[in-house]
Design an enzyme around this catalytic site. Structure first.
Site, mmCIF file in Angstrom:
data_model
loop_
_atom_site.group_PDB
_atom_site.id
_atom_site.type_symbol
_atom_site.label_atom_id
_atom_site.label_comp_id
_atom_site.label_asym_id
_atom_site.label_seq_id
_atom_site.Cartn_x
_atom_site.Cartn_y
_atom_site.Cartn_z
ATOM 1 N N GLN A 91 -3.723 -7.614 8.541
ATOM 2 C CA GLN A 91 -2.863 -7.242 9.660
ATOM 3 C C GLN A 91 -1.914 -8.379 10.024
ATOM 4 O O GLN A 91 -2.347 -9.516 10.224
ATOM 5 C CB GLN A 91 -3.700 -6.860 10.888
ATOM 6 C CG GLN A 91 -4.572 -5.642 10.682
ATOM 7 C CD GLN A 91 -5.945 -5.965 10.136
ATOM 8 O OE1 GLN A 91 -6.168 -7.048 9.595
ATOM 9 N NE2 GLN A 91 -6.869 -5.020 10.265
ATOM 10 N N GLN A 142 1.354 -4.699 6.441
ATOM 11 C CA GLN A 142 0.340 -3.959 7.192
ATOM 12 C C GLN A 142 0.542 -4.192 8.682
ATOM 13 O O GLN A 142 0.638 -5.328 9.141
ATOM 14 C CB GLN A 142 -1.060 -4.404 6.773
ATOM 15 C CG GLN A 142 -2.175 -3.621 7.455
ATOM 16 C CD GLN A 142 -3.542 -3.936 6.874
ATOM 17 O OE1 GLN A 142 -3.650 -4.473 5.785
ATOM 18 N NE2 GLN A 142 -4.590 -3.587 7.600
ATOM 19 N N ASP A 143 0.650 -3.076 9.450
ATOM 20 C CA ASP A 143 0.737 -3.137 10.917
ATOM 21 C C ASP A 143 2.039 -3.779 11.417
ATOM 22 O O ASP A 143 2.032 -4.645 12.290
ATOM 23 C CB ASP A 143 -0.458 -3.895 11.508
ATOM 24 C CG ASP A 143 -1.769 -3.168 11.304
ATOM 25 O OD1 ASP A 143 -1.761 -2.082 10.706
ATOM 26 O OD2 ASP A 143 -2.799 -3.690 11.730
ATOM 27 N N ASP A 173 -0.430 1.667 7.518
ATOM 28 C CA ASP A 173 -0.459 1.946 8.961
ATOM 29 C C ASP A 173 0.607 1.143 9.703
ATOM 30 O O ASP A 173 0.347 0.573 10.762
ATOM 31 C CB ASP A 173 -1.828 1.605 9.557
ATOM 32 C CG ASP A 173 -2.974 2.294 8.831
ATOM 33 O OD1 ASP A 173 -2.729 3.313 8.166
ATOM 34 O OD2 ASP A 173 -4.103 1.801 8.915
ATOM 35 N N ARG A 181 -2.673 8.648 9.036
ATOM 36 C CA ARG A 181 -4.112 8.865 8.955
ATOM 37 C C ARG A 181 -4.708 8.606 10.337
ATOM 38 O O ARG A 181 -4.114 7.906 11.169
ATOM 39 C CB ARG A 181 -4.754 7.996 7.882
ATOM 40 C CG ARG A 181 -4.644 6.500 8.078
ATOM 41 C CD ARG A 181 -5.266 5.757 6.916
ATOM 42 N NE ARG A 181 -5.308 4.319 7.127
ATOM 43 C CZ ARG A 181 -6.333 3.541 6.802
ATOM 44 N NH1 ARG A 181 -7.427 4.062 6.285
ATOM 45 N NH2 ARG A 181 -6.285 2.233 7.009
#
Length: 548
Positions: free
Chosen positions: A350, A372-373, A394, A470
């Protein structure tokens, strides 16, 4: 299917000033001024209040037994007006939150020799302080007639408590004191949920208390729509002709760093504080604290004004939230014409570029770059217009009620090997309670891959899989309306989190999207095509209470 793993802590970074509690006397007896919705439900607010018993009010909640127990200690009459029941439920939540804070403080002292646990407890205490502020603000919004605003605020107040509880989850059974603290926190989450559920029922049905029921979602065949906005709701048109209060540049300006300029803003100001950030690369971590309200960042353009950072989870004492290059807590934040990036690579777990907990926030013509993030829309009402967002796993996540309008959203590659498998998800939404007024709505956006990703995808599309979202939490809600979905989107559309988690309770919906990735025939059975007569709940006016 490749399993994606995540290690998240939903926590607030900066401690907040203590907030004075609102007395029960004031809460129960202040007069109510109803909002002036112009739709067919106006009469439900203006009709004479019907008396309601504690038992009947608690039927609107997920946890009626704990609701009755908490309200039975409130010295209420057996029959009261609906708003009095809500106010009593808020007071019960304020009281339980204080108990949770005391338990966490005791755990912090007792675990002084355990650095990791102590740090998680400290961050949890920060989260509870922010929850306290939002719940206290809810107590003001309800008697002021701002019912939809109250629901947004209480949704955040509940979310911060749930995040604090989740942050301690990894230490369950570490000691009896940890377990006892988690039990108290869990009870507090339930009591906050009860107050939120009552607010939801009142927002939908007003004084018609016979219609008050436990919270339902689209998965139950129930859409909330046509209810409009509170009187005096916000305008999401980015203001024109703003004049800078301070200017940031590399030489010869008021400030050399963005953070220095933020610190010049007056605390708790009701007026916009405009920071002009001139072309250049600003390698710094920026924090817009809770008291720095109505701060505006004006850049010279995407790719010209760049705020860059590199922190990521895995470094010493770095959580997901505080990895952000720019983190915003103060309400009313706005930004335009700049780039915010986190340069930690895809192997760094992250690594947030932009994190926001700012209510009534407007972001326009901004670029967010990461892996990521990338973008953490954590809580409350946020509007993103004509933005450019890139990432891998994500990369748009959080539990805000956010609309992304006319945005270009590009998937980056995790791998450089065209034959090595990867799975990417554009969004991961974190709604943990069905009464929360939260979700991500993408309107008129383009979902595609970067040139590098599409090169890899074209060489071996079977191993480079990208999905719309998701489910991060049980009641995750993500909706795509009139978007262009390019060929990289897997025909199944949506990705699982782990096993069958949340598949019966999430709401993933699509309406009127086009492009090779929009074919509904191969979609997973737990996603939905939104009926045309149920699209209105996802409009600006209904979803984030925007004035037309």
């Amino acid at each position: 299917m490749q399993q994606l793993t995540k290690r998240r802590i939903i926590l607030i970074v900066l401690p907040l000033a203590s907030i004075l509690s609102i007395s029960l006397f004031f809460i129960l007896f202040v007069s109510l001024h109803h909002d002036s919705d112009t739709d067919s439900h106006t009469d439900k607010y203006s009709s004479p209040p019907q008396s309601i018993s504690i038992q009947q009010a608690c039927k609107a909640t997920r946890y009626p037994d704990s609701c009755v127990s908490s309200l039975s200690n409130s010295n209420l009459s057996s029959n009261m007006e609906p708003v009095q029941a809500i106010q009593a439920a808020i007071v019960a939540s304020q009281s339980s939150l204080k108990t949770s804070s005391h338990k966490l403080q005791a755990l912090q002292k007792a675990s002084a020799g355990n650095f990791n646990l102590t740090e998680n407890v400290r961050l949890g205490l920060d989260a509870l302080q922010y929850s306290e502020y939002r719940i206290n603000s809810t107590a003001v919004a309800v008697p002021g007639g701002k019912i939809k605003t109250a629901r947004a605020l209480m949704s955040a107040g509940l979310g911060y408590q749930a995040g604090c509880l989740a942050g301690l989850g990894k230490y369950i059974n570490a000691s009896s004191m940890v377990n006892e603290t988690m039990s108290v926190l869990n009870s507090s989450v339930g009591i906050a949920s009860n107050a939120l559920s009552m607010i939801r029922s009142y927002a939908l049905f007003g004084n018609e208390t016979g219609s008050w029921v436990g919270p339902k979602t689209e998965r139950d065949g129930y859409w909330e729509g046509g209810f409009g906005s509170d009187t005096g709701a916000w305008n999401v048109e980015f203001p024109k002709g703003l004049e800078a209060n301070v200017t940031v540049c590399k030489s010869g300006c008021d400030c050399w760093t963005v953070q220095e300029a933020v610190e010049k803003a007056t605390d708790d100001s009701e007026h916009q504080f405009v920071i002009s950030i001139k072309e250049g690369v600003y390698n710094e971590t920026v924090r817009v604290g809770f008291k720095k309200k109505n701060v505006v960042f004006l850049g010279d353009g995407m790719g010209k004004t760049v705020i860059t950072g590199w922190m990521h989870v895995g470094q010493f004492n770095v959580s997901t939230q505080n990895s952000a290059t720019v983190g915003v807590l103060g309400d009313g934040f706005m930004a335009s014409n700049l780039t915010i990036e986190n340069t930690a690579g895809s192997e760094a777990n992250q690594a947030v570029a932009f994190a926001s907990d700012s209510d009534l926030s407007i972001i326009q013509n901004c670029e967010f770059l990461g892996h990521q993030d990338t973008l953490y829309a954590n809580a409350l009402r946020q509007y993103y217009k004509s933005c450019h967002i890139e990432g891998t796993v994500d990369f748009i996540f959080g539990n805000a009620d956010s609309i992304f309008k006319d945005c270009t959203i590009l998937v980056r590659p995790q791998q450089v090997d065209p034959d090595k498998g990867e799975q990417n998800a554009v969004a991961a939404h974190g709604r943990s309670d069905p009464a929360q007024a939260t979700g991500f709505v993408f309107q008129d956006c383009v979902i595609n891959g970067t040139d590098k990703y599409m090169e890899l995808y074209s060489r071996n599309p079977k191993v480079h899989e990208s999905y719309l979202a998701r489910p991060w939490k049980e009641f995750s809600r993500v909706v795509y309306v009139s978007c262009v979905l390019e060929s990289l989107i897997n025909l199944q559309g949506w990705l699982i989190w782990k096993g069958d988690f949340a598949l019966q309770t999430l709401y993933f919906g699509e309406f009127n999207s086009t492009g090779p990735g929009a074919n509904p025939s191969g979609r997973v059975p737990w996603s939905s095509q939104i009926p045309a007569d149920h699209v209105s709940p996802y409009s600006l006016q209904n979803f984030i209470q925007v004035d037309k």
